[in-house]
Design a protein around this motif. Structure first.
Motif, PDB file in Angstrom:
ATOM      1  N   LEU A 386       0.858  -1.179   0.000  1.00 42.33           N
ATOM      2  CA  LEU A 386       0.000   0.000   0.000  1.00 42.33           C
ATOM      3  C   LEU A 386       0.897   1.232   0.000  1.00 42.33           C
ATOM      4  CD1 LEU A 386      -2.782  -0.922   2.594  1.00 42.33           C
ATOM      5  CD2 LEU A 386      -3.114  -0.504   0.162  1.00 42.33           C
ATOM      6  N   VAL A 387       0.591   2.177  -0.884  1.00 40.51           N
ATOM      7  CA  VAL A 387       1.437   3.366  -1.025  1.00 40.51           C
ATOM      8  C   VAL A 387       0.587   4.624  -0.920  1.00 40.51           C
ATOM      9  CG1 VAL A 387       2.987   4.646  -2.559  1.00 40.51           C
ATOM     10  CG2 VAL A 387       3.079   2.150  -2.511  1.00 40.51           C
ATOM     11  N   THR A 388       1.091   5.588  -0.173  1.00 44.95           N
ATOM     12  CA  THR A 388       0.556   6.941  -0.207  1.00 44.95           C
ATOM     13  C   THR A 388       1.728   7.897  -0.020  1.00 44.95           C
ATOM     14  OG1 THR A 388      -1.018   8.526   0.747  1.00 44.95           O
ATOM     15  CG2 THR A 388       0.028   6.996   2.272  1.00 44.95           C
ATOM     16  N   ALA A 389       1.685   9.013  -0.724  1.00 49.02           N
ATOM     17  CA  ALA A 389       2.799   9.964  -0.701  1.00 49.02           C
ATOM     18  C   ALA A 389       2.246  11.375  -0.619  1.00 49.02           C
ATOM     19  CB  ALA A 389       3.664   9.776  -1.938  1.00 49.02           C
ATOM     20  N   LEU A 390       3.088  12.340  -0.889  1.00 48.12           N
ATOM     21  CA  LEU A 390       2.668  13.736  -1.010  1.00 48.12           C
ATOM     22  C   LEU A 390       2.872  14.166  -2.456  1.00 48.12           C
ATOM     23  CD1 LEU A 390       4.303  15.330   2.174  1.00 48.12           C
ATOM     24  CD2 LEU A 390       1.930  14.612   1.893  1.00 48.12           C
ATOM     25  N   ASP A 391       1.879  14.878  -2.998  1.00 47.44           N
ATOM     26  CA  ASP A 391       2.076  15.401  -4.353  1.00 47.44           C
ATOM     27  C   ASP A 391       2.939  16.656  -4.295  1.00 47.44           C
ATOM     28  OD1 ASP A 391       0.464  17.557  -3.619  1.00 47.44           O
ATOM     29  OD2 ASP A 391      -1.303  16.839  -4.708  1.00 47.44           O
ATOM     30  N   GLU A 392       3.138  17.306  -5.430  1.00 44.22           N
ATOM     31  CA  GLU A 392       4.052  18.445  -5.490  1.00 44.22           C
ATOM     32  C   GLU A 392       3.567  19.651  -4.697  1.00 44.22           C
ATOM     33  OE1 GLU A 392       6.122  18.052  -9.819  1.00 44.22           O
ATOM     34  OE2 GLU A 392       3.932  17.961  -9.746  1.00 44.22           O
ATOM     35  N   LYS A 393       2.286  19.656  -4.345  1.00 42.46           N
ATOM     36  CA  LYS A 393       1.744  20.735  -3.521  1.00 42.46           C
ATOM     37  C   LYS A 393       1.617  20.334  -2.057  1.00 42.46           C
ATOM     38  CE  LYS A 393      -0.773  22.969  -7.290  1.00 42.46           C
ATOM     39  NZ  LYS A 393      -2.089  23.480  -7.782  1.00 42.46           N
ATOM     40  N   GLY A 394       2.193  19.169  -1.715  1.00 43.46           N
ATOM     41  CA  GLY A 394       2.195  18.725  -0.333  1.00 43.46           C
ATOM     42  C   GLY A 394       0.909  18.055   0.112  1.00 43.46           C
ATOM     43  N   ARG A 395       0.039  17.673  -0.814  1.00 42.48           N
ATOM     44  CA  ARG A 395      -1.224  17.018  -0.465  1.00 42.48           C
ATOM     45  C   ARG A 395      -1.061  15.507  -0.519  1.00 42.48           C
ATOM     46  NH1 ARG A 395      -4.407  20.359  -5.054  1.00 42.48           N
ATOM     47  NH2 ARG A 395      -2.841  19.119  -6.197  1.00 42.48           N
ATOM     48  N   PRO A 396      -1.686  14.755   0.393  1.00 43.58           N
ATOM     49  CA  PRO A 396      -1.597  13.288   0.362  1.00 43.58           C
ATOM     50  C   PRO A 396      -2.209  12.730  -0.919  1.00 43.58           C
ATOM     51  CG  PRO A 396      -2.461  14.054   2.471  1.00 43.58           C
ATOM     52  CD  PRO A 396      -2.455  15.241   1.562  1.00 43.58           C
TER      53      PRO A 396
END
Length: 508
Positions: A386-396
């Protein structure tokens, strides 16, 4: 449940960076891999820290390997804490097994085997570049936290560091520190009391015992010269690829105090030595700490506070820290809350305690309309997460059950001959592996004590000589007094007349 097309669009929208990125794999839904739903991590958010978690054998080390080699390819230097000794294969290209191509066919992503520029590091006398730091560089505050000293003991340590600074006594290794502790309550007691106040022998004794305990975990090999310069961690090769520095820790698994000592020293050195970077297109350095529970399990509360503070602040220096462990619960909540990227491999539900841990782990991830997170955590296969990260605007980003790509490098360790060949070509080995033991506090204080002892011996000899001279003079006076009296009697006129009178009588 929404259909696969809606799912693929949802994932693609969430993982659609505009700048450089690292391709991790493709999202899975209802047992199917959706190659069009690529999971991409923006390179510019890799300094937001992360977690790689999962049960033994689920693929954590390979995920670490994927991230490290892709960062290196993008020109980002990497430091790996290799506790199990299974990451050295990053230096060599993959063996191209059939299952790798099968996996990449499912991902619809080309596979290219390649090795990375690798530097092998060591905290002991094993193969690799020796990492050391001096006691002075550590400083009294950090050292007090490592030793878990009381406020009174910490104060004494600070006073002794101040004395050494004032007297130009270099504190390089632990024998220097032990010597000044002994000197403060023995030969130098009066000197220190005059300028710095009374120093308790009980407190210095307690500090000495804790230093001995640290020594028994191998810290005497770590403290000393030549000090490792953190700038040597941020090198790139002639092709612009970042060096992957692998710190092999296989011989200190049972010495977590030494591991914690090194980690805290390194993080503090990086934080104080690196300039502020702010937001940039890519990190300056990324650290991966394998078996992260070794840091947290036996750390004192003061040490944990220090680690938490550095993790919160070091991001602004362009440094990302990634913890690799079995369960998110191994990482303190305050640290866990700072981690932007989370890669969660399978967890096993063998006991009631395991099921409770899985429930808690599931709460660390965003709610998803596509997954029953608790169920997915127990059904993921090897190389899936399972993966979750932050996008370039810092949103999950959305939660994505992901089939991960295969590492480009060898998924096995280097042989002894390959390790020796790698280190023989290292410029850092030549720079740091020479043994240096220059004059420092230990030698200087011993010389000072020897001079003081010699002066005391000379003074004592002078006093003894005076006593002997006085005694000799007294004996001379007492022995010549009666002799003078006898001579005086024998030469007196009365005595001569008396003797002469006797003689005259005898003659007549």
């Amino acid at each position: 449940m929404p259909d696969n097309k809606i799912f693929a669009e949802h994932i693609s929208k969430g993982y659609n960076p505009q700048g450089e990125y690292i391709y991790l794999g493709a999202a899975m839904h209802q047992g199917e891999v959706h190659a069009e739903a690529a999971v991409k991590i923006p390179l510019k958010t890799m300094n937001r820290h992360g977690l790689i978690a999962g049960a033994t054998g689920t693929g954590k080390s390979k995920t670490l390997q994927i991230l490290a080699e892709n960062l290196s390819e993008k020109g980002v230097p990497v430091l790996l804490m290799d506790v199990k000794g299974d990451l050295s294969g990053l230096a060599k290209p993959s063996n191209k097994e059939d299952f790798i191509f099968e996996r990449h066919n499912k991902l619809n992503f080309p596979f290219e085997a390649s090795g990375s520029p690798v530097e092998i590091l060591s905290l002991s006398k094993e193969i690799g570049v020796r990492l050391r730091a001096t006691v002075s560089e550590f400083g009294p505050v950090l050292l007090a936290r490592i030793l878990d000293l009381s406020p009174a003991q910490s104060g004494i340590l600070s006073v002794l560091f101040k004395y050494c600074d004032d007297q130009h006594l270099p504190l390089l290794d632990l024998k220097d520190l032990k010597k000044i502790l002994q000197y403060a309550t023995e030969d130098g007691k009066e000197e220190l009391e005059r300028s710095y106040g009374r120093i308790s022998a009980a407190s210095t004794g307690a500090i000495l015992r804790k230093i001995v305990s640290l020594e028994q975990q191998g810290a005497d090999l770590f403290f000393g010269e030549r000090s490792f310069e953190v700038e040597d961690l941020v090198r790139t090769n002639s092709q612009g690829r970042g060096y992957i520095s692998i710190l092999r820790l296989t011989d200190i698994q049972d010495r977590p105090k030494l591991f914690s000592t090194f980690m805290l020293s390194l993080l503090a050195e990086i934080y104080t030595g690196f300039p502020e970077q702010g937001d940039s297109d890519k990190p300056k350095l990324v650290l991966f700490i394998d078996e992260a529970h070794l840091i947290f399990e036996q750390a004192s509360s003061a040490l944990l506070d220090q680690i938490e503070s550095i993790v919160k602040l070091i991001r602004s220096k362009g440094v990302g820290i990634y913890f690799v462990t079995q369960n998110p619960a191994d990482v303190p909540a305050d640290v866990l809350g700072q981690l932007g990227l989370k890669v969660q491999h399978a967890l096993r539900a063998f006991t009631a305690r395991d099921r409770k841990a899985i429930k808690l782990a599931a709460e660390n991830y965003p709610i998803s309309e596509f997954y029953d997170t608790k169920n997915v955590l127990t059904t993921l296969g090897i190389g899936e997460a399972l993966v979750t990260a932050l996008d370039e605007k810092g949103r999950p980003t959305p939660l994505a059950a992901t089939m991960l790509r295969a590492p480009m490098s060898r998924m096995d360790i280097l042989s002894l001959a390959e390790l020796q060949e790698l280190t023989a070509a290292s410029a850092l080995v030549q720079k740091y592996n020479a043994e240096i033991d220059r004059e420092s506090a230990y030698e200087i204080l011993n010389q000072k004590i020897d001079r003081a002892d010699a002066e005391k011996a000379r003074e004592k000899a002078r006093e003894e000589r005076k006593k002997l001279e006085k005694a000799s003079s007294g004996r001379k006076r007492s022995s010549t007094g009666p002799e003078k009296a006898i001579v005086k009697v024998l030469t007196s006129a009365t005595f001569i007349r008396g003797v002469m009178g006797v003689l005259n009588k005898l003659i007549r």
